[in-house]
Design a protein around this motif. Structure first.
Motif, short mmCIF file in Angstrom:
data_model
loop_
_atom_site.label_atom_id
_atom_site.label_comp_id
_atom_site.label_asym_id
_atom_site.label_seq_id
_atom_site.Cartn_x
_atom_site.Cartn_y
_atom_site.Cartn_z
N ASP A 322 0.83 -1.39 -0.04
CA ASP A 322 0.15 0.22 -0.03
C ASP A 322 0.92 1.21 -0.07
OD1 ASP A 322 -2.33 -1.75 -0.04
OD2 ASP A 322 -2.64 -1.28 2.21
N ASP A 323 1.94 1.18 0.67
CA ASP A 323 2.84 2.44 0.67
C ASP A 323 3.45 2.61 -0.74
OD1 ASP A 323 5.01 4.16 2.40
OD2 ASP A 323 5.97 2.90 1.11
N ALA A 324 3.71 1.62 -1.24
CA ALA A 324 4.31 1.57 -2.74
C ALA A 324 3.32 2.25 -3.59
CB ALA A 324 4.97 0.18 -3.12
N VAL A 325 2.21 1.70 -3.45
CA VAL A 325 1.23 2.02 -4.53
C VAL A 325 0.97 3.47 -4.41
CG1 VAL A 325 -1.19 1.50 -5.23
CG2 VAL A 325 0.25 -0.11 -4.58
N ALA A 326 0.60 3.92 -3.07
CA ALA A 326 0.20 5.59 -2.70
C ALA A 326 1.52 6.39 -3.29
CB ALA A 326 0.13 5.67 -1.09
N VAL A 349 3.13 -8.46 -8.17
CA VAL A 349 4.19 -7.96 -8.88
C VAL A 349 3.98 -6.26 -9.00
CG1 VAL A 349 5.77 -7.93 -10.84
CG2 VAL A 349 4.55 -9.85 -10.36
N LEU A 350 5.12 -5.60 -8.53
CA LEU A 350 5.17 -4.29 -8.54
C LEU A 350 6.22 -3.58 -9.26
CD1 LEU A 350 4.73 -3.35 -4.48
CD2 LEU A 350 2.87 -3.60 -6.42
N SER A 351 6.07 -2.44 -10.04
CA SER A 351 7.17 -1.84 -10.86
C SER A 351 7.04 -0.44 -10.71
CB SER A 351 6.59 -2.33 -12.47
OG SER A 351 5.83 -1.61 -12.88
N GLU A 352 7.83 0.18 -11.32
CA GLU A 352 8.15 1.95 -11.21
C GLU A 352 8.26 2.02 -9.87
OE1 GLU A 352 5.10 3.71 -13.42
OE2 GLU A 352 5.22 2.30 -15.27
#
Length: 458
Positions: A322-326, A349-352
């Motif tokens: 959630d921190d990364a997406v925010a 999977v998270l990018s950017e």
């Protein structure tokens, strides 16, 4: 924390256990000390016979034991069976090789030190405390216990409070194989009681596998007592993919490397650093393969990914995502806890990613992968080495010069080329930086808890 089996697939408490009181702990340490007085005078041949007998029991009981692991921490049943059988393999390895590894090492020219004979001798220390985690409830313990017992030491175990049935199984297995009563004892205690055990004069050393904070605490207590310690702590392992790699093989292995044990492994690949020339192709392959995994009941043979082991663990994992997406991260797959009973989190999977995101520096203990686009090998090394961890690493390239570059420059306890990190009885295992110190497995693991005694004869 209560000492209890709480099924992570349902969230239901299945069994609760009464913690050992101080008198019981004292008695068990006393048993281990008494067993040491017997064990260290036995021959390697005798210990090997007992170890092989214990390994045979482990193999015979593998199915029932595997199901205990599934109920206690949620790993898929096939992986649980694999863990149990790997323990037996490790036990047999040390039964076969301990005597040779522990053989005296003579100085080639003793006259250079004025002696007729001079050599190093490896002798056991005594009772060793093992503080162990829940993610590999048998393997983490046996990879310490097998070499420790074969060296002539005895052990006491403080296991994680959510795997008490696995802990109690370990309390009996070596004795049932023939080792002296008390050679390995499980202490049903909480974290607060560990300090007193380390400070007990009968305990000569301590080994811990677990989180960095736990390692710092235990190592500081051991240091205050001037007692030997071995620490295997967290990891945020890089998995580097370069243009010459076989992308299909790399992506397939990357999925396994990330979600093994439901993503709850210190040596799981967590950060995927992919060269810009092959980034898009790899990202598509990787995301598609992660999305295709079956999430569900870990007792079901078709399940690829089971639940996170604890409710708090899933909460911490979700907070990192959630921190990364925010802060701008892009979600390619997954990204939110699953509804329903149990503590399930989907392959993600998270990018950017950017440096202000917690996930860049902190360990993700669950099936969440971080994907980075890199321009060249120097950027790969910068990102790979920027965390405080240094457990293991993997690099995929068919260029010999690149292979040698990464073997030399990666700050980690291991480098796997065109493969994923796996622990083997035959190879030393451990990390650097905040991933800990000391080594388990191989010859190094056998000798960690010995007195390397110098012998000089006129």
């Amino acid at each position: 924390m209560a000492i209890a089996t709480i099924n992570p697939a349902t969230g239901e408490t299945e069994r609760e256990f009464t913690a050992d009181d101080a008198a019981t702990v004292d008695h068990k340490i006393g048993e281990a000390q008494a067993a040491f007085e017997v064990l260290h005078d036995t021959t390697f041949a005798q210990r090997a016979a007992w170890m092989r007998a214990a390994a045979e029991l482990v193999e015979q009981e593998a199915e029932a034991t595997a199901r205990i692991l599934v109920r206690e921490m949620g790993k898929p049943l096939a992986q649980a069976r694999g863990e149990v059988l790997k323990c037996a393999k490790n036990m047999r390895f040390y039964a076969d090789h301990a005597e040779g590894i522990m053989a005296d090492e003579p100085l080639d020219d003793p006259t250079s030190v004025g002696a007729s004979r001079a050599y190093a001798s490896y002798q056991p220390l005594g009772v060793v405390l093992a503080v162990m985690p829940w993610n590999y409830p048998l393997w983490q313990v046996v990879r310490f216990a097998a070499p420790a017992l074969m060296a002539g030491n005895t052990g006491v175990l403080k296991h994680a409070s959510n795997v008490p049935q696995a802990a109690l199984y370990l309390d009996t297995i070596f004795e049932r194989g023939g080792f002296p009563v008390g050679s390995f004892r499980t202490l049903l205690i909480g974290a607060r009681e560990v300090k007193a055990v380390i400070e007990d004069p009968r305990v000569q050393a301590v080994t811990l596998t677990g989180s960095e904070p736990a390692g710092r605490s235990v190592a500081s207590i051991a240091g205050g007592q001037v007692k030997k310690s071995v620490m295997e702590l967290g990891g945020s392992d890089p998995f580097i993919v370069l243009p010459s790699a076989d992308l299909e093989a790399a992506a397939t292995t990357a999925v396994k490397a990330r979600v093994q044990n439901n993503g709850q492994s210190c040596i799981a690949a967590k950060r995927f650093l992919v060269h810009t020339d092959v980034y898009d192709a790899f990202a598509t392959l990787f995301a598609d393969k992660m999305a295709a995994l079956v999430v569900g009941d870990p007792m079901d043979e078709t399940t690829d990914v089971g639940p996170v082991a604890t409710e708090s663990g899933r909460t911490e994992l979700a907070e990192l995502v959630d921190d990364a997406v925010a802060k701008g991260a892009k979600v390619l797959v997954g990204g939110a806890p699953l509804d329903g009973p149990g503590w399930f989190y989907p392959p993600t999977v998270l990018s950017e990613l950017t440096d202000d995101m917690r996930i860049v520096m902190e360990e993700t203990f669950g099936p969440v992968a971080s994907l980075y686009r890199i321009a060249d090998r120097d950027e790969a090394i910068r990102i790979a080495n920027q965390t405080t961890f240094g457990l293991s690493s993997a690099v995929w390239t068919n260029d010999p010069d690149e292979q040698e570059f990464f073997i030399r420059e990666l700050a980690a306890g291991a480098v796997f080329v065109n493969g994923m990190t796996v622990s083997y009885p035959e190879l030393p295992f451990g990390g650097i930086k905040d991933s800990g110190f000391g080594r388990e497995l191989a010859a190094e693991g056998l000798r960690e808890f010995t007195n390397v005694k110098t012998i000089w004869r006129a």
